[in-house]
Design a protein around this motif. Structure first.
Motif, PDB file in Angstrom:
ATOM      1  N   VAL A   1       0.852  -1.199   0.000  1.00 42.83           N
ATOM      2  CA  VAL A   1       0.000   0.000   0.000  1.00 42.83           C
ATOM      3  C   VAL A   1       0.884   1.243   0.000  1.00 42.83           C
ATOM      4  N   ARG A   2       1.957   1.209   0.795  1.00 42.95           N
ATOM      5  CA  ARG A   2       2.889   2.343   0.833  1.00 42.95           C
ATOM      6  C   ARG A   2       3.498   2.582  -0.543  1.00 42.95           C
TER       7      ARG A   2
ATOM      8  N   SER B   1       0.719   3.937  -2.970  1.00 45.26           N
ATOM      9  CA  SER B   1       0.210   5.280  -2.669  1.00 45.26           C
ATOM     10  C   SER B   1       0.989   6.380  -3.379  1.00 45.26           C
ATOM     11  N   LYS B   2       2.189   6.053  -3.871  1.00 41.77           N
ATOM     12  CA  LYS B   2       3.008   7.053  -4.553  1.00 41.77           C
ATOM     13  C   LYS B   2       2.603   7.258  -6.007  1.00 41.77           C
TER      14      LYS B   2
ATOM     15  N   SER C   1      -5.140   1.760  -1.041  1.00 40.31           N
ATOM     16  CA  SER C   1      -4.190   2.873  -1.068  1.00 40.31           C
ATOM     17  C   SER C   1      -4.867   4.208  -1.346  1.00 40.31           C
ATOM     18  N   LEU C   2      -6.059   4.178  -1.929  1.00 40.12           N
ATOM     19  CA  LEU C   2      -6.781   5.418  -2.238  1.00 40.12           C
ATOM     20  C   LEU C   2      -7.452   6.012  -1.011  1.00 40.12           C
TER      21      LEU C   2
ATOM     22  N   LYS D   1      -5.289   3.847   5.597  1.00 39.67           N
ATOM     23  CA  LYS D   1      -4.028   4.210   6.234  1.00 39.67           C
ATOM     24  C   LYS D   1      -3.125   2.978   6.257  1.00 39.67           C
ATOM     25  N   TYR D   2      -1.826   3.217   6.404  1.00 40.89           N
ATOM     26  CA  TYR D   2      -0.910   2.097   6.511  1.00 40.89           C
ATOM     27  C   TYR D   2       0.110   2.359   7.612  1.00 40.89           C
TER      28      TYR D   2
END
Length: 366
Positions: A261-262, A265-266, A354-355, A358-359
């Motif tokens: 997910v991290r 998210s980019k 990811s949209l 939270k992670y």
């Protein structure tokens, strides 16, 4: 009608992956390590509570086939609960405290370290890594033979005999394959901060991480994309077996999910339109397979069509993964079919989460 739509989506996906396979073969291997070393390096390692991993990394540094006075190490402590004490080593090592100024601990750590860097060449890696004996020598020799200011390198996993670890290795192989393939197509957009080198002068010319300080990760990818947009001829990929960094896979599915997910998210903040487009296409390709399974369960399409769609996607994915895995590791691919069946569900879940979600990363929530 549904079958035709899904086939069209996966056909476009397959053609795109085939282009990356072609790009992969266009990046020449560099195995020259015969030149006398000249380049001075500063290796920056941000860390947080890594008392188990850091000694192994430092031991691998001590085994490097490189002159000790040509490199130094800066460890940046990002609020660890326990102070890390460096044992006596033959090369210079310093430990400094991270100075937080943004939402990105790792970018802050690198910026903090750069204030103390005396060499022009900087390398970043991670605390849970181990480097090969000719890591610096391969970088030095490549620099001596090329006009280059930024170098992306390969990273692979040290896998134990478990499905989770091999699943991650296959996933990483596909990412590394896409990374190398994009460089071969002269559309480089991705790299890994565990094996990333650039000059201090280039970093300053790019104004460092300015413009993406609010994003928690991306100290590697965003810097690479800024460099390629301004000085594409100065950014290279070092495809060398002497330069592959070994890192640890996660040991549970929750950690893996948050890590991916991290990474995902980019994507929406990419400066590279090629990177954004490829990310979207890969998502649509995986979503197409998931929807295809749903349509088959609802008896909207025939089982034969699902098999055909799977074989189309599986064929190109497997070829890219095979080529990348052959370069990255001596370990054989395992659980390929099972992973290929499950990965689209995992990947689309990561993308959607990811949209909105939270992670966790290094004990912090983002």
């Amino acid at each position: 009608m549904i079958s035709i739509l899904l086939f069209s989506i996966l056909l476009i996906y397959a053609v795109t992956i085939a282009c990356l396979i072609y790009g992969f073969s266009k990046v020449n291997s560099f195995e020259n390590i015969g030149s006398v070393p000249k380049t001075k390096f500063t290796i920056i390692i941000p860390f947080r509570d890594e008392t188990e991993n850091l000694p192994q990394l430092l031991i691998s540094f001590s085994k490097l086939n490189y002159l000790n006075d040509l490199f130094e190490v800066i460890l940046v402590d990002d609020c660890s609960g326990e102070e890390f004490k460096v044992q006596s080593l033959k090369f210079e090592v310093s430990v400094i405290k991270n100075i937080r100024v943004s939402n990105s601990p790792k970018k802050d750590a690198i910026l903090t370290a750069i204030q103390s860097v005396k060499t022009d060449w900087i390398i970043t890696t991670d605390a849970d890594c181990v480097v090969p004996i000719n890591w610096l020598l391969s970088l030095d020799n490549y620099i001596q033979h090329h006009e280059v200011s930024m170098i992306a390198g390969a990273v692979t996993y040290d896998c134990s005999d478990s499905f989770l670890h091999y699943f991650q290795q296959l996933d990483l192989a596909s990412l590394q394959g896409a990374t190398i393939g994009s460089f071969g197509l002269r559309k480089g957009f991705m790299c890994n901060g565990a094996n990333f080198a650039y000059t201090k002068s280039l970093f300053k010319e790019l104004n460092g991480f300015e413009g993406n300080e609010s994003i928690a990760s991306g100290d590697d990818v965003f810097l690479l994309q800024k460099a390629i947009s301004k000085f594409p001829e100065k950014v290279h990929y070092l495809k060398s077996k002497y330069n592959i960094v070994l890192t640890k896979p996660t040991d549970n599915w929750k950690s893996l999910f948050h890590q991916r997910v991290r990474w995902a998210s980019k994507t929406s903040s990419y400066q590279s339109s090629f990177g954004k487009g490829l990310g979207l296409l890969v998502f649509i390709g995986n979503l197409g397979w998931v929807l295809g399974i749903g349509c088959w369960v609802l008896d909207w399409i025939r089982f034969q069509n699902i098999v055909f769609l799977f074989l189309l996607k599986f064929g190109v994915d497997s070829l890219l993964i095979f080529k990348a895995n052959l370069f990255l590791t001596k370990q054989k691919m395992r659980y390929l079919i099972l992973s290929s069946l499950l990965y689209p569900f995992f990947s689309t879940s990561v993308a959607f989460y990811s949209l909105f979600g939270k992670y966790e990363w290094k004990g912090r929530k983002f």
